[in-house]
Design a protein around this motif. Sequence first.
Motif, mmCIF file in Angstrom:
data_model
loop_
_atom_site.group_PDB
_atom_site.id
_atom_site.type_symbol
_atom_site.label_atom_id
_atom_site.label_comp_id
_atom_site.label_asym_id
_atom_site.label_seq_id
_atom_site.Cartn_x
_atom_site.Cartn_y
_atom_site.Cartn_z
ATOM 1 N N ASP A 122 -11.929 -90.311 48.169
ATOM 2 C CA ASP A 122 -11.265 -91.606 48.170
ATOM 3 C C ASP A 122 -12.113 -92.502 47.271
ATOM 4 O O ASP A 122 -13.025 -93.177 47.736
ATOM 5 C CB ASP A 122 -11.171 -92.165 49.587
ATOM 6 C CG ASP A 122 -10.507 -93.537 49.634
ATOM 7 O OD1 ASP A 122 -9.971 -93.975 48.606
ATOM 8 O OD2 ASP A 122 -10.556 -94.166 50.698
ATOM 9 N N GLY A 123 -11.860 -92.434 45.994
ATOM 10 C CA GLY A 123 -12.656 -93.183 45.026
ATOM 11 C C GLY A 123 -12.259 -92.783 43.621
ATOM 12 O O GLY A 123 -11.300 -92.043 43.410
ATOM 13 N N SER A 124 -13.012 -93.269 42.655
ATOM 14 C CA SER A 124 -12.667 -93.046 41.254
ATOM 15 C C SER A 124 -13.879 -92.590 40.446
ATOM 16 O O SER A 124 -15.019 -92.838 40.825
ATOM 17 C CB SER A 124 -12.123 -94.344 40.648
ATOM 18 O OG SER A 124 -10.960 -94.755 41.342
ATOM 19 N N TYR A 125 -13.572 -91.922 39.343
ATOM 20 C CA TYR A 125 -14.586 -91.475 38.378
ATOM 21 C C TYR A 125 -15.595 -90.507 38.985
ATOM 22 O O TYR A 125 -16.760 -90.496 38.604
ATOM 23 C CB TYR A 125 -15.285 -92.673 37.723
ATOM 24 C CG TYR A 125 -14.316 -93.616 37.075
ATOM 25 C CD1 TYR A 125 -13.706 -93.290 35.872
ATOM 26 C CD2 TYR A 125 -13.970 -94.816 37.688
ATOM 27 C CE1 TYR A 125 -12.783 -94.147 35.283
ATOM 28 C CE2 TYR A 125 -13.054 -95.675 37.106
ATOM 29 C CZ TYR A 125 -12.462 -95.326 35.904
ATOM 30 O OH TYR A 125 -11.542 -96.176 35.325
ATOM 31 N N ARG A 153 -7.581 -88.984 46.658
ATOM 32 C CA ARG A 153 -6.855 -90.228 46.766
ATOM 33 C C ARG A 153 -7.657 -91.249 45.967
ATOM 34 O O ARG A 153 -8.579 -91.865 46.489
ATOM 35 C CB ARG A 153 -6.718 -90.659 48.235
ATOM 36 C CG ARG A 153 -5.816 -89.726 49.034
ATOM 37 C CD ARG A 153 -5.815 -89.962 50.515
ATOM 38 N NE ARG A 153 -6.966 -89.561 51.292
ATOM 39 C CZ ARG A 153 -7.479 -88.344 51.407
ATOM 40 N NH1 ARG A 153 -6.975 -87.346 50.721
ATOM 41 N NH2 ARG A 153 -8.489 -88.092 52.194
ATOM 42 N N GLY A 154 -7.336 -91.352 44.701
ATOM 43 C CA GLY A 154 -8.075 -92.255 43.823
ATOM 44 C C GLY A 154 -7.677 -92.018 42.390
ATOM 45 O O GLY A 154 -6.748 -91.259 42.107
ATOM 46 N N ASN A 155 -8.387 -92.645 41.494
ATOM 47 C CA ASN A 155 -8.025 -92.612 40.081
ATOM 48 C C ASN A 155 -9.153 -92.053 39.227
ATOM 49 O O ASN A 155 -10.339 -92.222 39.539
ATOM 50 C CB ASN A 155 -7.697 -94.025 39.604
ATOM 51 C CG ASN A 155 -6.594 -94.663 40.413
ATOM 52 O OD1 ASN A 155 -5.560 -94.044 40.663
ATOM 53 N ND2 ASN A 155 -6.816 -95.883 40.856
ATOM 54 N N SER A 156 -8.751 -91.408 38.145
ATOM 55 C CA SER A 156 -9.677 -90.975 37.092
ATOM 56 C C SER A 156 -10.788 -90.071 37.594
ATOM 57 O O SER A 156 -11.934 -90.158 37.144
ATOM 58 C CB SER A 156 -10.267 -92.205 36.375
ATOM 59 O OG SER A 156 -9.235 -93.010 35.862
ATOM 60 N N SER A 177 -3.900 -92.014 40.009
ATOM 61 C CA SER A 177 -3.448 -91.816 38.632
ATOM 62 C C SER A 177 -4.619 -91.396 37.762
ATOM 63 O O SER A 177 -5.787 -91.615 38.093
ATOM 64 C CB SER A 177 -2.813 -93.104 38.100
ATOM 65 O OG SER A 177 -3.787 -94.139 38.032
ATOM 66 N N ASP A 178 -4.274 -90.789 36.645
ATOM 67 C CA ASP A 178 -5.250 -90.387 35.629
ATOM 68 C C ASP A 178 -6.306 -89.417 36.147
ATOM 69 O O ASP A 178 -7.411 -89.364 35.604
ATOM 70 C CB ASP A 178 -5.919 -91.624 35.010
ATOM 71 C CG ASP A 178 -4.909 -92.536 34.323
ATOM 72 O OD1 ASP A 178 -4.000 -92.001 33.677
ATOM 73 O OD2 ASP A 178 -5.044 -93.750 34.462
#
Length: 181
Positions: A122-125, A153-156, A177-178
């Motif tokens: 749950d986070g990004s990058y 559940r997160g992006n990139s 997304s991404d």
Amino acid sequence: IVTKATPCTVGDTYFATLQEAVDRVLPNGKIIVCPGTYTGLITINKSLNLTSFSGPELTTITSPSMASGNLITLASANGVSVSGFTFTNASHCFAAIRLSGTNNSYIHHNNFTEDCFGVSVDGSYNVISNNTFQNSGVIPGIWQNNGGGIAIRGNSNLVENNTMFMVRDGIVIPYGSDNLV
């Protein structure tokens, strides 16, 4: 459990538990874990490098008896690296490693066996790479407690070079997304 560059030798600083090592290491520090089997339910809330000295074949993190919870939770801890472990028996639909509000972290070169979910993001990058996910007794079409691979559940986020055997859910991305798989 030590925090020196040449671990598992005389003169190292040892800690009784993984949680104690995590609590005492400074932000951006490195914890090197000697071979053995360790109990999970560890919370990491700062940037650090958690790595095994001898690799996943000799260093295991498992669930305490009759306990429910993630084996390791990265709680809004950005820039964490976890590598070189076997994670086993994260049950009751918890994850071996749960990234909760965590960004820019790296989960790599680990083995996940008999876990409800191997890695839940749950986070990004974040980067999830070069891990192996394996479960036994997964019956197609029948819901079971164990067998999940990676949930995002997160992006990139980047998921690459992971191997999965007998998993219930390989890679699940319910929203975001991404993400690159």
